[in-house]
Scaffold this active site. Structure first.
Site, PDB file in Angstrom:
ATOM      1  N   TYR A   1     -14.978 -41.538   3.308  1.00  0.00           N
ATOM      2  CA  TYR A   1     -14.214 -42.430   4.181  1.00  0.00           C
ATOM      3  C   TYR A   1     -13.004 -41.685   4.714  1.00  0.00           C
ATOM      4  CZ  TYR A   1     -16.917 -46.252   2.017  1.00  0.00           C
ATOM      5  OH  TYR A   1     -17.930 -47.067   1.561  1.00  0.00           O
TER       6      TYR A   1
ATOM      7  N   LEU B   1     -19.591 -60.189   4.731  1.00  0.00           N
ATOM      8  CA  LEU B   1     -19.150 -61.275   5.603  1.00  0.00           C
ATOM      9  C   LEU B   1     -20.121 -61.586   6.736  1.00  0.00           C
ATOM     10  CD1 LEU B   1     -15.384 -60.320   5.888  1.00  0.00           C
ATOM     11  CD2 LEU B   1     -16.312 -62.267   4.664  1.00  0.00           C
TER      12      LEU B   1
END
Length: 294
Positions: A66, A212
């Protein structure tokens, strides 16, 4: 308004002895666009990480890829010496530009991933290190053997896998106890349903990424929309509550670079769906998944 406390989501013992609050935080979105480079607003990213403590979040999930490295560096700056927070990281993906990820399973590379994550995070042992992808450059057993050696050395406490099927979990289990699995899973993506069921049966923590996502179920007139309005919640909060209801081994790790959005996510910890609400959401989610697969 209820007190924001992630601990309302309950607890889970990773590997049987590493206790965490079930609703965690994914630290991918605190980097730059394409998960590449520094965040656009560095101070906000640091504030978001520090806010996890205010909200009782104890599981922070990151990866050396990341940024690359940016997320781990920010985590150390914001949270070291961690004070009871578990920093789970991953290795095995190389980066060649924004949104470009290439897996490498070479044992020497995996060892370097672990050693460099230890250095960046300021740790002597990583509580949960996950193989980000099983690399195509050597057989999986060669990778698992290398990871087992790192665990025997005491550099890793628990080992997790990412984007694997049941067969791969069982192959890895011949070398070390698989403590967690991190696969894409949400209300409308059920590809890993069998993996989740396996993890539930074997008390393996399941960390769904993209938790989500609700696809077409977020539009007006759906069951999700109706329950969200009835609960005075957002569709995303209901989607997280559905995940937490789905299995006691579920460890959602929604990510964000905004303290306010982090508050919104943690509100899901206090939502208890009824069995009827869960079943209605589950049914509509499965229908949406089957429709997308046609």
């Amino acid at each position: 308004m209820p007190v924001l406390d992630a601990a309302q989501s309950g607890h889970f013992a990773i590997g049987g002895d590493l206790n965490v609050v079930r609703l965690g935080f994914g630290a991918m979105r605190i980097t730059g666009k394409g998960i590449w480079g520094e965040p656009e607003n560095r101070e906000q990213a640091l504030a978001t990480l520090r806010h996890t403590r205010d909200l009782g979040i104890t599981l922070i999930d990151t990866a050396d890829s990341y940024g690359p490295f940016v997320s781990e560096d920010l985590i150390r700056e914001a949270l070291f010496p961690y004070d009871g927070q578990v920093i789970a990281t991953k290795g095995g993906l190389t980066r060649h530009g924004p949104d470009i990820w290439r897996p490498v399973g070479n044992p020497d590379y995996l060892r370097q991933c672990v050693l460099m994550s230890l250095r960046r995070l300021g740790l002597e042992r990583i509580d949960l290190w996950q193989l980000h992808r099983v690399g195509p450059d050597c057989v999986p057993e060669t990778q698992f053997e290398a990871i087992a050696a790192l665990r025997e050395e005491g550099l890793i406490r628990h080992v997790g896998l990412s984007e694997v099927d049941v067969s791969m979990i069982e192959r890895a289990s011949a070398f070390f106890p698989v403590a967690t699995v991190q696969n894409r899973f949400n209300l409308v993506d059920r590809k890993s349903e069998d993996v989740l069921d396996y993890c539930t049966a074997h008390k393996i923590g399941f960390m769904p990424w993209a938790p989500l996502a609700a696809g077409s179920l977020a539009r007006p007139g759906t069951v999700l929309d109706a329950i969200a309005k009835d609960r005075e919640a957002s569709p995303g909060q209901i989607a997280l509550a559905w995940l937490l209801h789905r299995s006691p081994v579920m460890l959602p790790i929604p990510g964000t670079g905004s303290p306010a959005h982090l508050d919104d996510n943690v509100r899901a910890a206090s939502i208890r769906l009824s069995d009827e609400e869960f079943a209605a959401l589950d049914k509509q989610g499965r229908e949406a998944w089957k429709s997308s697969e046609k």
